[in-house]
Design a protein around this motif. Sequence first.
Motif, mmCIF file in Angstrom:
data_model
loop_
_atom_site.group_PDB
_atom_site.id
_atom_site.type_symbol
_atom_site.label_atom_id
_atom_site.label_comp_id
_atom_site.label_asym_id
_atom_site.label_seq_id
_atom_site.Cartn_x
_atom_site.Cartn_y
_atom_site.Cartn_z
ATOM 1 N N ALA A 60 -8.456 9.443 2.285
ATOM 2 C CA ALA A 60 -7.770 10.715 2.092
ATOM 3 C C ALA A 60 -8.042 11.723 3.210
ATOM 4 O O ALA A 60 -7.166 12.509 3.561
ATOM 5 N N TRP A 77 0.188 12.707 8.082
ATOM 6 C CA TRP A 77 1.224 13.119 7.130
ATOM 7 C C TRP A 77 1.702 14.526 7.476
ATOM 8 O O TRP A 77 1.032 15.508 7.192
ATOM 9 N N SER A 137 5.366 1.771 -4.903
ATOM 10 C CA SER A 137 4.507 2.936 -5.041
ATOM 11 C C SER A 137 5.277 4.004 -5.811
ATOM 12 O O SER A 137 6.373 4.390 -5.411
ATOM 13 N N TYR A 195 4.883 7.865 -7.450
ATOM 14 C CA TYR A 195 4.078 9.083 -7.546
ATOM 15 C C TYR A 195 4.783 10.062 -8.472
ATOM 16 O O TYR A 195 5.925 10.457 -8.221
ATOM 17 N N LEU A 226 0.367 1.956 -7.823
ATOM 18 C CA LEU A 226 0.788 0.879 -6.926
ATOM 19 C C LEU A 226 1.015 -0.369 -7.773
ATOM 20 O O LEU A 226 0.120 -0.811 -8.485
ATOM 21 N N ILE A 245 -4.508 4.971 1.424
ATOM 22 C CA ILE A 245 -4.542 6.089 0.471
ATOM 23 C C ILE A 245 -5.973 6.562 0.240
ATOM 24 O O ILE A 245 -6.239 7.757 0.201
ATOM 25 N N LYS A 246 -6.893 5.629 0.103
ATOM 26 C CA LYS A 246 -8.266 6.022 -0.221
ATOM 27 C C LYS A 246 -8.963 6.717 0.945
ATOM 28 O O LYS A 246 -9.961 7.398 0.751
ATOM 29 N N VAL A 295 -2.044 -0.930 1.081
ATOM 30 C CA VAL A 295 -1.597 0.442 0.827
ATOM 31 C C VAL A 295 -2.781 1.272 0.331
ATOM 32 O O VAL A 295 -3.000 2.400 0.783
ATOM 33 N N TRP A 296 -3.568 0.710 -0.573
ATOM 34 C CA TRP A 296 -4.726 1.408 -1.121
ATOM 35 C C TRP A 296 -5.719 1.792 -0.029
ATOM 36 O O TRP A 296 -6.302 2.881 -0.059
ATOM 37 N N TRP A 304 -0.498 8.472 -9.073
ATOM 38 C CA TRP A 304 0.011 7.580 -8.029
ATOM 39 C C TRP A 304 -0.303 6.157 -8.466
ATOM 40 O O TRP A 304 -1.466 5.785 -8.624
ATOM 41 N N LEU A 336 3.207 6.603 6.504
ATOM 42 C CA LEU A 336 2.398 5.563 5.852
ATOM 43 C C LEU A 336 2.939 4.181 6.186
ATOM 44 O O LEU A 336 2.176 3.257 6.483
ATOM 45 N N MET A 361 -5.410 12.097 6.001
ATOM 46 C CA MET A 361 -4.011 12.444 5.712
ATOM 47 C C MET A 361 -3.431 13.526 6.622
ATOM 48 O O MET A 361 -2.304 13.385 7.095
#
Length: 148
Positions: free
Chosen positions: A26, A33, A105, A107, A96, A23-24, A19-20, A94, A144, A29
Amino acid sequence: MIKYFFKTVWHFDAPPEKVWELIKDARSMPEWWPGVKRFEILSKERDLRPGCLIQASVKGLTGDLNFELEVSKAVPCHEIVMLSRGDLMGQGVWTLTPDNGKTISTYIWEVTTTGKLMNAIGSVCKPVFIWNHNRVMTAGFKALEKRL
């Protein structure tokens, strides 16, 4: 200014490390998204680490919401804390959490609006703005989840 508190909890069938990784990254996105129009890292460093600045834009019901995020804390595979300035002022956290090979997760997004229109109609339209936030977050979760 109108205050908002959002808590979004997602469950992924993947460990926090996977998951990280998404997310990292960015910068990507806006590609996956829906509702995220811009997420541009302004700092020389391309990683989400303390001091990193991000220019963000999301599609709102009354127009785009533009804000700058500054990463104040980043613990890989566990937590990222970002301070927000601009149309949305506040903080996002956020987290995890590992759960038997899966990830919980969470947020937390605590912000106030600064725009005149959002503030003028916010007391009446707040439930609609909350609904829209939840809709955008649900779209992000689904996107995601597919990427995992």
